[in-house]
Design a protein around this motif. Structure first.
Motif, PDB file in Angstrom:
ATOM      1  N   UNK A  21      66.016  51.558 123.559  1.00 24.69           N
ATOM      2  CA  UNK A  21      65.377  52.720 124.160  1.00 24.69           C
ATOM      3  C   UNK A  21      65.900  53.978 123.471  1.00 24.69           C
ATOM      4  N   UNK A  22      64.987  54.856 123.049  1.00 24.93           N
ATOM      5  CA  UNK A  22      65.413  56.116 122.448  1.00 24.93           C
ATOM      6  C   UNK A  22      65.887  57.051 123.543  1.00 24.93           C
ATOM      7  N   UNK A  23      66.966  57.741 123.280  1.00 21.80           N
ATOM      8  CA  UNK A  23      67.593  58.619 124.257  1.00 21.80           C
ATOM      9  C   UNK A  23      67.319  60.080 123.937  1.00 21.80           C
ATOM     10  N   UNK A  24      67.497  60.921 124.939  1.00 22.57           N
ATOM     11  CA  UNK A  24      67.331  62.359 124.802  1.00 22.57           C
ATOM     12  C   UNK A  24      68.316  62.887 123.760  1.00 22.57           C
ATOM     13  N   UNK A  25      67.865  63.810 122.926  1.00 19.69           N
ATOM     14  CA  UNK A  25      68.702  64.377 121.867  1.00 19.69           C
ATOM     15  C   UNK A  25      69.679  65.428 122.371  1.00 19.69           C
ATOM     16  N   UNK A  26      69.504  65.906 123.587  1.00 18.93           N
ATOM     17  CA  UNK A  26      70.403  66.930 124.120  1.00 18.93           C
ATOM     18  C   UNK A  26      71.796  66.353 124.314  1.00 18.93           C
ATOM     19  N   UNK A  27      72.789  67.169 124.026  1.00 17.80           N
ATOM     20  CA  UNK A  27      74.181  66.738 124.130  1.00 17.80           C
ATOM     21  C   UNK A  27      74.510  66.303 125.549  1.00 17.80           C
ATOM     22  N   UNK A  28      75.182  65.183 125.686  1.00 16.27           N
ATOM     23  CA  UNK A  28      75.650  64.613 126.958  1.00 16.27           C
ATOM     24  C   UNK A  28      74.518  64.164 127.880  1.00 16.27           C
ATOM     25  N   UNK A  33      64.120  59.091 126.383  1.00 14.33           N
ATOM     26  CA  UNK A  33      63.243  60.134 125.846  1.00 14.33           C
ATOM     27  C   UNK A  33      61.793  59.838 126.212  1.00 14.33           C
ATOM     28  N   UNK A  34      61.046  60.902 126.532  1.00 15.61           N
ATOM     29  CA  UNK A  34      59.617  60.767 126.859  1.00 15.61           C
ATOM     30  C   UNK A  34      58.752  61.691 126.016  1.00 15.61           C
ATOM     31  N   UNK A  35      59.369  62.640 125.298  1.00 19.32           N
ATOM     32  CA  UNK A  35      58.617  63.606 124.501  1.00 19.32           C
ATOM     33  C   UNK A  35      59.355  63.890 123.203  1.00 19.32           C
ATOM     34  N   UNK A  36      58.618  64.375 122.200  1.00 17.60           N
ATOM     35  CA  UNK A  36      59.210  64.734 120.916  1.00 17.60           C
ATOM     36  C   UNK A  36      58.957  66.206 120.645  1.00 17.60           C
ATOM     37  N   UNK A  37      60.013  66.910 120.260  1.00 19.99           N
ATOM     38  CA  UNK A  37      59.954  68.342 119.955  1.00 19.99           C
ATOM     39  C   UNK A  37      60.046  68.519 118.450  1.00 19.99           C
ATOM     40  N   UNK A  38      59.120  69.318 117.910  1.00 15.04           N
ATOM     41  CA  UNK A  38      59.109  69.633 116.490  1.00 15.04           C
ATOM     42  C   UNK A  38      58.985  71.140 116.339  1.00 15.04           C
ATOM     43  N   UNK A  39      59.745  71.712 115.436  1.00 15.59           N
ATOM     44  CA  UNK A  39      59.662  73.145 115.168  1.00 15.59           C
ATOM     45  C   UNK A  39      58.818  73.374 113.923  1.00 15.59           C
ATOM     46  N   UNK A  48      55.726  70.518 121.484  1.00 20.71           N
ATOM     47  CA  UNK A  48      56.242  69.446 122.329  1.00 20.71           C
ATOM     48  C   UNK A  48      55.091  68.504 122.645  1.00 20.71           C
ATOM     49  N   UNK A  49      55.226  67.260 122.222  1.00 16.90           N
ATOM     50  CA  UNK A  49      54.153  66.293 122.429  1.00 16.90           C
ATOM     51  C   UNK A  49      54.697  64.984 122.950  1.00 16.90           C
ATOM     52  N   UNK A  50      53.837  63.992 123.069  1.00 17.07           N
ATOM     53  CA  UNK A  50      54.281  62.675 123.530  1.00 17.07           C
ATOM     54  C   UNK A  50      55.308  62.092 122.560  1.00 17.07           C
ATOM     55  N   UNK A  51      56.073  61.156 123.026  1.00 19.06           N
ATOM     56  CA  UNK A  51      57.123  60.547 122.221  1.00 19.06           C
ATOM     57  C   UNK A  51      56.529  59.970 120.940  1.00 19.06           C
ATOM     58  N   UNK A  52      57.094  60.379 119.800  1.00 19.67           N
ATOM     59  CA  UNK A  52      56.605  59.914 118.504  1.00 19.67           C
ATOM     60  C   UNK A  52      56.876  58.419 118.357  1.00 19.67           C
ATOM     61  N   UNK A  57      63.821  62.496 111.295  1.00 21.42           N
ATOM     62  CA  UNK A  57      65.081  63.229 111.186  1.00 21.42           C
ATOM     63  C   UNK A  57      65.003  64.692 111.631  1.00 21.42           C
ATOM     64  N   UNK A  58      63.852  65.342 111.538  1.00 23.45           N
ATOM     65  CA  UNK A  58      63.744  66.758 111.879  1.00 23.45           C
ATOM     66  C   UNK A  58      63.023  66.980 113.202  1.00 23.45           C
ATOM     67  N   UNK A  59      62.952  65.955 114.017  1.00 23.76           N
ATOM     68  CA  UNK A  59      62.336  66.042 115.340  1.00 23.76           C
ATOM     69  C   UNK A  59      63.397  65.709 116.384  1.00 23.76           C
ATOM     70  N   UNK A  60      63.173  66.179 117.591  1.00 28.08           N
ATOM     71  CA  UNK A  60      64.131  65.956 118.669  1.00 28.08           C
ATOM     72  C   UNK A  60      63.430  65.247 119.817  1.00 28.08           C
ATOM     73  N   UNK A  61      63.997  64.156 120.272  1.00 32.41           N
ATOM     74  CA  UNK A  61      63.459  63.427 121.416  1.00 32.41           C
ATOM     75  C   UNK A  61      64.072  64.017 122.682  1.00 32.41           C
ATOM     76  N   UNK A  62      63.231  64.274 123.694  1.00 33.45           N
ATOM     77  CA  UNK A  62      63.700  64.882 124.936  1.00 33.45           C
ATOM     78  C   UNK A  62      63.308  64.026 126.137  1.00 33.45           C
ATOM     79  N   UNK A  63      64.156  64.040 127.161  1.00 28.23           N
ATOM     80  CA  UNK A  63      63.842  63.351 128.417  1.00 28.23           C
ATOM     81  C   UNK A  63      62.859  64.211 129.211  1.00 28.23           C
TER      82      UNK A  63
END
Length: 143
Positions: A21-28, A33-39, A48-52, A57-63
């Motif tokens: 299971x992919x986990x949230x990229x936020x510290x601690x 993860x349920x969504x992917x953040x890309x800048x 911010x879209x659905x989980x990729x 490497x340049x995207x962040x998975x978020x809960x």
């Protein structure tokens, strides 16, 4: 020698360290993860879209909690893409259209019962030229 190296290494690594299971990229944060953040730096936009499908490497998975609370830096815009796999909720227009379709489907039965037989249903509407199932062919209002 090769076997002696693998033995201690295998027993030292617990099987629950690596999770599928992919986990949230936020510290601690250890939530899934349920969504992917890309800048998009060129447009000053955070997308911010659905989980990729794959972890990039340049995207962040978020809960769910962190994706709901996401804010962008000052001057940036946050674009939230809807999850296409999630069922769409009906809007007020959808419900009204459904109610109108149900009312329309009920009308021919009422007209036929009130006319008492024959072609009374067709002559009740002077604009109606022909009918096939629930579809009607109407005369042009200009004629």
């Amino acid at each position: 020698m090769g076997e002696s190296r693998r033995g201690p290494l295998k027993s030292a690594v617990a099987s629950n360290v690596v999770s599928p299971v992919r986990r949230c990229s936020r510290t601690a944060c250890g939530r899934p993860a349920v969504a992917t953040l890309t800048y998009v730096y060129a447009d000053s936009t955070a997308v911010l879209g659905p989980l990729a499908t794959y972890a990039e490497p340049h995207c962040y998975d978020l809960c769910a909690e962190h994706s709901e609370r996401l804010t962008a830096p000052r001057g940036w815009e946050v674009v939230r893409l809807l999850d296409s796999s999630a069922p769409a909720r009906p809007s007020g227009d959808d419900l009204e259209a459904l109610a109108n379709a149900v009312r329309e489907a009920a009308r021919p039965q009422e007209r036929a019962a009130g006319a008492g037989g024959g072609g009374g249903a067709r002559t009740a509407d002077p604009m109606e030229v022909a009918r096939r199932g629930h579809l009607r062919v109407l005369r042009s209002p200009d004629n």
